[in-house]
Design an enzyme around this catalytic site. Structure first.
Site, PDB file in Angstrom:
ATOM      1  N   LYS A 175       0.880  -1.166   0.000  1.00 53.82           N
ATOM      2  CA  LYS A 175       0.000   0.000   0.000  1.00 53.82           C
ATOM      3  C   LYS A 175       0.924   1.223   0.000  1.00 53.82           C
ATOM      4  CE  LYS A 175      -1.668   2.813   2.296  1.00 53.82           C
ATOM      5  NZ  LYS A 175      -1.300   4.257   2.140  1.00 53.82           N
ATOM      6  N   GLY A 227       6.407   5.557   8.758  1.00 52.96           N
ATOM      7  CA  GLY A 227       5.529   6.713   8.796  1.00 52.96           C
ATOM      8  C   GLY A 227       5.577   7.337  10.179  1.00 52.96           C
ATOM      9  N   SER A 228       4.482   7.971  10.553  1.00 53.17           N
ATOM     10  CA  SER A 228       4.484   8.696  11.826  1.00 53.17           C
ATOM     11  C   SER A 228       4.394   7.729  13.003  1.00 53.17           C
ATOM     12  CB  SER A 228       3.302   9.661  11.869  1.00 53.17           C
ATOM     13  OG  SER A 228       2.105   8.918  11.967  1.00 53.17           O
ATOM     14  N   VAL A 231       0.614   6.657  13.754  1.00 55.94           N
ATOM     15  CA  VAL A 231       0.072   5.607  12.882  1.00 55.94           C
ATOM     16  C   VAL A 231       0.842   4.295  13.105  1.00 55.94           C
ATOM     17  CG1 VAL A 231      -0.389   4.916  10.500  1.00 55.94           C
ATOM     18  CG2 VAL A 231      -0.723   7.289  11.182  1.00 55.94           C
ATOM     19  N   GLY A 232       2.155   4.403  13.284  1.00 59.77           N
ATOM     20  CA  GLY A 232       2.966   3.200  13.493  1.00 59.77           C
ATOM     21  C   GLY A 232       2.498   2.410  14.703  1.00 59.77           C
ATOM     22  N   GLU A 249       8.916   1.817  11.451  1.00 61.98           N
ATOM     23  CA  GLU A 249       9.961   2.840  11.445  1.00 61.98           C
ATOM     24  C   GLU A 249       9.230   4.168  11.549  1.00 61.98           C
ATOM     25  OE1 GLU A 249      13.248   3.810  12.029  1.00 61.98           O
ATOM     26  OE2 GLU A 249      13.189   1.747  11.278  1.00 61.98           O
ATOM     27  N   CYS A 283      12.664  11.236   8.216  1.00 67.53           N
ATOM     28  CA  CYS A 283      12.601  10.896   9.638  1.00 67.53           C
ATOM     29  C   CYS A 283      13.977  11.034  10.262  1.00 67.53           C
ATOM     30  CB  CYS A 283      12.033   9.502   9.837  1.00 67.53           C
ATOM     31  SG  CYS A 283      12.992   8.245   9.045  1.00 67.53           S
ATOM     32  N   GLU A 382       8.213  16.419  16.365  1.00 66.13           N
ATOM     33  CA  GLU A 382       8.627  16.398  14.970  1.00 66.13           C
ATOM     34  C   GLU A 382       7.677  17.268  14.134  1.00 66.13           C
ATOM     35  OE1 GLU A 382       8.105  12.587  12.917  1.00 66.13           O
ATOM     36  OE2 GLU A 382      10.143  12.805  12.138  1.00 66.13           O
TER      37      GLU A 382
END
Ligand code: UN1
Length: 482
Positions: A175, A227-228, A231-232, A249, A283, A382
């Protein structure tokens, strides 16, 4: 350039998604449509997973060298298209053409590195306490891997997840970020042209239903995500609820420490590269700067001059160093973060006003904020943009303590000429990647990439570390029959 009709790749065919429209505009010139298509739905995920599962065992039955040969061939094809795809990448994502081409080459390098994995050691052999026996630890594929990737490295991050997944005999349902569908199509096209069997890779687009449906799907055996942090962690809890491994990550708030004995020319150049290349959307970007108090005035003066000199604008222009943010929403969030910091007592070191109106693009000028008297929000969280927050420390020991005062632990940089200080940093800093006298960003294909604390969950990526996630061990007690 004409807009591209981007399709999904499901069950061996390029098809429209079942969901709503997907439209990607050039973030430097939003009037220009780069790609158009439709997003994936839970039904698309169902079909993709079924097809991937059907193809996986035959793929796994091939020799590892045969699988590696496909990746090596894909590397050659990709390297041959680096200029073309790099330019598409710059138009789609907003990083400079030089970076876009560099990223496609990097993806080719990753495919080639992983394609040679069959020439490396494949497991371990142990002695047995019993006569006539050896104990082998071999590695087996996990099955069908869900791959969820971010916008900021549209082809390098997918390559470093998908290549080891495939090499180790898994099938992939990918995705891609809805912001960068075109480069996702290019990577899949390349793998298929190199001879990857059709059902072993599936591609879904969009940031809607497909991601959660993929993670929740009973046919998915493991999920790798970049990703963030928010969400991770949601992906990781959904994975835990299903009892499947998740590798995530996530965010960073990476610090560069500049000590009084540093080579200041080197430090300025590297801090600027770390903070502002890719418009700060890595990141691994440097977003905190800790300067030893004795040199702070001199260092900030140099940093200001060099940052003010960075040309911001159309990423396809070779003179431009800094392109736009990926979206209007990102630009607005970054500008709001700067405003909050200024209201909270931070001061702007750089001369340019952060808001830049060029061709309606999503630009923000690279901005250095002195956070000695305030701005703790930008110091701690961040922003994912071209913003560098600065504080000072009396000495190396307090600088290192400040580095560790963060919920994140991805990368850090330390600038010093003293080897003992550098070695102390190695021992003390809670980060997954430490750069001594170089910027916080960057990742070589043959070494582990990963973070600690809020920056990562699960095994590291890349290098031989990738094997941890994309295989499961099987311990074999091997005896003769006699
Ligand atoms: C790099 O520093 O070159 O999302 C790679 C990110 C990281 C990749 C950084 N996972 O920015």
């Amino acid at each position: 350039m004409p807009e591209v009709n981007v399709r999904q790749y499901v069950a061996g065919e390029w098809v429209a998604g079942d969901g709503g429209p997907l439209e990607r505009r050039n973030p430097a010139a939003p009037a220009e449509v780069v790609a158009r298509g439709t997003v994936g739905t839970a039904d698309d995920v169902d079909r993709a997973v079924a097809s991937a599962r059907a193809g996986q065992s035959e793929w796994a039955a091939r020799t590892s060298h045969a699988r590696g040969a496909v990746l090596q061939a894909a590397a050659v094809l990709l390297a041959g298209r680096a200029d073309e795809y790099g330019s598409e990448l710059a138009r789609e994502e907003g990083k400079t053409l030089r970076e876009g081409i560099g990223e496609v080459r990097r993806a080719a390098q990753i495919l080639d590195y992983v394609g040679h994995e069959p020439d490396r050691a494949a497991g371990e052999v142990f002695h047995s306490p019993r006569a006539g026996e050896r104990i082998l630890v071999v590695r087996r594929p996990v099955g069908t891997i869900g791959v969820i990737t971010p916008f900021n490295f549209p082809i390098a991050i997918p390559a470093w997840k998908i290549a080891p997944a495939l090499l180790h005999g898994n099938a992939v349902v990918w995705k891609a970020s809805g912001a960068v569908p075109l480069l996702a199509v290019r990577l899949v096209e390349t793998l298929l042209a190199a001879g990857l069997p059709a059902d072993v890779i599936q591609l879904l687009h969009g940031d809607g239903a497909a991601g959660p449906a993929l993670v929740a799907h009973p046919g998915i055996d493991a999920v790798t995500f970049t990703g963030s942090t928010g969400v991770g962690r949601a992906v990781a809890s959904a994975g835990a609820a299903r009892g499947i491994p998740v590798q995530a990550e996530m965010g960073g708030k990476n610090a560069a420490v500049v000590l009084a004995d540093a080579d200041l020319d080197l430090a300025v150049a590297q801090v600027i590269a770390g903070a502002f290349v890719s418009t700060g959307q890595k990141c691994t970007a440097t977003s905190r700067l800790i300067v030893e108090s004795a040199i702070v005035d001199e260092f900030l003066a140099r940093l200001r001059t060099a940052t003010d000199a960075l040309t911001v604008g159309n990423p396809l222009d070779p003179e431009v160093a800094i392109g736009p943010l990926v979206s209007a929403a990102s630009r607005d969030a970054v500008l709001a973060g700067i405003d909050t910091a200024l209201q909270d007592g931070a001061t702007r070191v750089t001369s340019r006003a952060p808001r830049l109106d060029l061709d309606g693009g999503h630009f923000v000028a690279p901005t250095v904020l002195d956070c000695r008297a305030g701005g703790s929000e930008v110091w701690e969280n961040e922003l994912f943009g071209p913003v560098l927050a600065v504080r000072t420390a009396q000495d190396a020991a307090s600088a290192f303590a400040m580095v560790n005062q963060s919920e994140f632990g991805l990368s850090a940089a330390v600038f010093t000429r003293d080897i003992a200080t550098a070695l102390t940093a190695v021992d003390l800093l809670d980060v997954g990647m430490l750069h001594i006298n170089s910027e916080t960003a960057g990742a070589d294909p043959h070494v582990p990439f990963g973070g600690v604390k809020g920056s990562a969950l699960g095994p590291a990526e890349q290098g031989t570390a990738a094997r941890e996630f994309y295989t499961r061990p099987s311990t074999v007690y091997l005896r003769g029959a006699a």
